[in-house]
Design an enzyme around this catalytic site. Structure first.
Site, PDB file in Angstrom:
ATOM      1  N   SER A  63      23.539  21.912  -0.082  1.00 12.41           N
ATOM      2  CA  SER A  63      22.417  22.569   0.609  1.00 12.41           C
ATOM      3  C   SER A  63      21.281  23.001  -0.308  1.00 12.41           C
ATOM      4  O   SER A  63      20.212  23.361   0.197  1.00 12.41           O
ATOM      5  CB  SER A  63      22.910  23.804   1.362  1.00 12.41           C
ATOM      6  OG  SER A  63      23.353  23.432   2.625  1.00 12.41           O
ATOM      7  N   LYS A  66      18.017  21.405   0.289  1.00 14.22           N
ATOM      8  CA  LYS A  66      17.147  21.791   1.413  1.00 14.22           C
ATOM      9  C   LYS A  66      15.874  22.499   0.929  1.00 14.22           C
ATOM     10  O   LYS A  66      14.852  22.482   1.610  1.00 14.22           O
ATOM     11  CB  LYS A  66      17.922  22.695   2.385  1.00 14.22           C
ATOM     12  CG  LYS A  66      19.094  21.952   3.023  1.00 14.22           C
ATOM     13  CD  LYS A  66      20.004  22.867   3.823  1.00 14.22           C
ATOM     14  CE  LYS A  66      21.185  22.081   4.382  1.00 14.22           C
ATOM     15  NZ  LYS A  66      22.176  22.940   5.057  1.00 14.22           N
ATOM     16  N   TYR A 188      19.712  12.895   5.556  1.00 15.57           N
ATOM     17  CA  TYR A 188      20.202  14.253   5.286  1.00 15.57           C
ATOM     18  C   TYR A 188      21.445  14.204   4.397  1.00 15.57           C
ATOM     19  O   TYR A 188      21.526  14.896   3.382  1.00 15.57           O
ATOM     20  CB  TYR A 188      20.497  14.958   6.624  1.00 15.57           C
ATOM     21  CG  TYR A 188      21.226  16.272   6.477  1.00 15.57           C
ATOM     22  CD1 TYR A 188      20.547  17.428   6.104  1.00 15.57           C
ATOM     23  CD2 TYR A 188      22.602  16.351   6.703  1.00 15.57           C
ATOM     24  CE1 TYR A 188      21.221  18.634   5.962  1.00 15.57           C
ATOM     25  CE2 TYR A 188      23.280  17.550   6.570  1.00 15.57           C
ATOM     26  CZ  TYR A 188      22.591  18.682   6.192  1.00 15.57           C
ATOM     27  OH  TYR A 188      23.264  19.876   6.037  1.00 15.57           O
ATOM     28  N   TYR A 239      23.619  31.609   3.093  1.00 14.85           N
ATOM     29  CA  TYR A 239      24.469  31.668   4.294  1.00 14.85           C
ATOM     30  C   TYR A 239      24.370  33.025   4.968  1.00 14.85           C
ATOM     31  O   TYR A 239      23.308  33.649   4.949  1.00 14.85           O
ATOM     32  CB  TYR A 239      25.918  31.286   3.939  1.00 14.85           C
ATOM     33  CG  TYR A 239      25.995  29.938   3.283  1.00 14.85           C
ATOM     34  CD1 TYR A 239      25.590  28.792   3.969  1.00 14.85           C
ATOM     35  CD2 TYR A 239      26.430  29.791   1.972  1.00 14.85           C
ATOM     36  CE1 TYR A 239      25.624  27.542   3.359  1.00 14.85           C
ATOM     37  CE2 TYR A 239      26.474  28.547   1.369  1.00 14.85           C
ATOM     38  CZ  TYR A 239      26.058  27.437   2.064  1.00 14.85           C
ATOM     39  OH  TYR A 239      26.076  26.209   1.465  1.00 14.85           O
ATOM     40  N   VAL A 257      27.521  24.237  -0.678  1.00 18.19           N
ATOM     41  CA  VAL A 257      28.982  24.266  -0.626  1.00 18.19           C
ATOM     42  C   VAL A 257      29.633  23.543  -1.814  1.00 18.19           C
ATOM     43  O   VAL A 257      30.843  23.609  -1.982  1.00 18.19           O
ATOM     44  CB  VAL A 257      29.554  23.708   0.703  1.00 18.19           C
ATOM     45  CG1 VAL A 257      29.206  24.612   1.864  1.00 18.19           C
ATOM     46  CG2 VAL A 257      29.101  22.281   0.949  1.00 18.19           C
TER      47      VAL A 257
HETATM   48  N1  GLU Z   1      25.975  18.608   3.554  1.00 16.83           N
HETATM   49  C1  GLU Z   1      26.590  19.848   3.917  1.00 16.83           C
HETATM   50  C2  GLU Z   1      26.752  19.947   5.413  1.00 16.83           C
HETATM   51  O1  GLU Z   1      25.886  19.563   6.115  1.00 16.83           O
HETATM   52  C3  GLU Z   1      25.751  20.948   3.358  1.00 16.83           C
HETATM   53  C4  GLU Z   1      26.376  22.274   3.584  1.00 16.83           C
HETATM   54  C5  GLU Z   1      25.952  23.309   2.584  1.00 16.83           C
HETATM   55  O2  GLU Z   1      25.929  23.088   1.372  1.00 16.83           O
HETATM   56  O3  GLU Z   1      25.631  24.393   3.060  1.00 16.83           O
HETATM   57  O4  GLU Z   1      27.727  20.403   5.914  1.00 16.83           O
END
Ligand code: GLU
Length: 303
Positions: A63, A66, A188, A239, A257
């Site tokens: 993530s 992002k 993504y 989060y 994650v």
């Molecule tokens: N590619 C992961 C998902 O979509 C990213 C989750 C994350 O790192 O928060 O579940």
């Protein structure tokens, strides 16, 4: 301040915590890492780069990507994104579907999965290759042309991506996707599965501590856009524990994650920590502890 000595000290201080928590294994390709690794890197706004531990070992950025997809959309004039995604903490898990339906297909923020899918969709429309655009940006800013996707992780996520797929279909049902669901998911997964080291990530995110000025001295984002990305990181980047992260660390941050976290000290530096074992909130346990030590010892925080 002797930055190198400080980072070595922090690595030593968090060593007893390594392995506490759990490695994310809902993406099977991610679950195979050694939980006891730890790295920290600091890229100073005015030049030097320091690191300790496994700071040169590539890991799955997940993530954290992002932040870069959002920066790319905003830097190309994509302010329409703020009609498609809100900027509020979600108070729900990062992959929750419930809120998305309740709020008519407008995700709470660009860093939960639903919001990031919309950002990826917009970047896909703007560039024709959202995953490639993120990869090229990361390579340019970190000056590491070898950065790329771990295809095993990307395939593993696609094979187990029922929730993200459900979310993308839900967004499409509310007319909040311009591209086909399959295309958005592919790009993504690809930017999430990028592999980089703490050193690479601290460098790639250095513009965030330099009012939007990138590696070549070019203004990637206006100071105002840059401020806003940092603000969304502070409120929504870690989060459902952004309040706790602000309390303990006191910096804008974005976790993934894979166990990485980037954090920004405006005007001074960008930090990247990595340790794969996560707390219940999904943030790297040793990583947050290291950032807590860092801001406590330096006094560098936004508060
Ligand atoms: N590619 C992961 C998902 O979509 C990213 C989750 C994350 O790192 O928060 O579940």
């Amino acid at each position: 301040m002797d930055m190198q000595a400080l980072l070595d000290d922090i690595a030593e201080a968090v060593a007893p915590k390594l392995g506490e928590g759990r490695v994310a294994d809902y993406i099977p390709g991610l679950g195979r890492v050694d939980a006891e690794q730890f790295g920290i890197a600091v890229a100073m706004a005015d030049g030097g780069v320091y690191g300790s531990g496994d700071w040169r070992r590539p890991f799955s950025i997940q993530s954290i990507s992002k932040v870069f997809s959002l920066a790319l959309v905003l830097s190309s004039g994509g302010v329409r994104i703020w009609q498609r995604v809100f900027r509020e903490p979600s108070g729900t898990p990062f992959n929750s579907l419930v809120q998305l339906e309740h709020e008519n297909g407008i995700p709470r923020n660009p860093f939960i999965n639903a919001g990031a899918l919309v950002v990826t969709d917009q970047l896909q429309t703007m560039t024709g290759d959202a995953g490639g655009a993120v990869r090229d940006f990361l390579r340019r800013e970190s000056e590491n042309p070898t950065i790329g996707v771990n295809q095993t992780v990307a395939d593993s996520e696609a094979a187990h991506g029922h929730r993200n797929s459900a979310m993308a279909h839900m967004l499409a049902s509310y007319d909040n996707l311009d591209n086909p669901v399959e295309t958005v998911l592919e790009h993504y997964f690809s930017h999430c599965a990028m592999e980089m080291s703490c050193q690479d990530l601290a460098l790639a995110g250095r513009f965030l501590s330099r009012n939007g000025v990138g590696a070549s001295g070019r203004q990637l984002l206006t100071p105002s856009q840059n401020k806003r990305i940092n603000a969304v990181m502070l409120t929504c980047g870690t989060y459902d524990a952004a309040g706790e992260f602000a309390y303990r660390v006191g910096l804008p941050g974005k976790s993934g994650v894979g166990g990485g976290i980037i954090a920004v000290v405006p005007g001074r530096c960008t930090i990247c920590v990595w340790s794969p074992a996560l707390s219940l909130s999904g943030n790297s346990l040793a990583g947050v502890a290291a950032l807590d030590e860092f801001t406590t010892r330096t006094g560098w925080s936004v508060f």
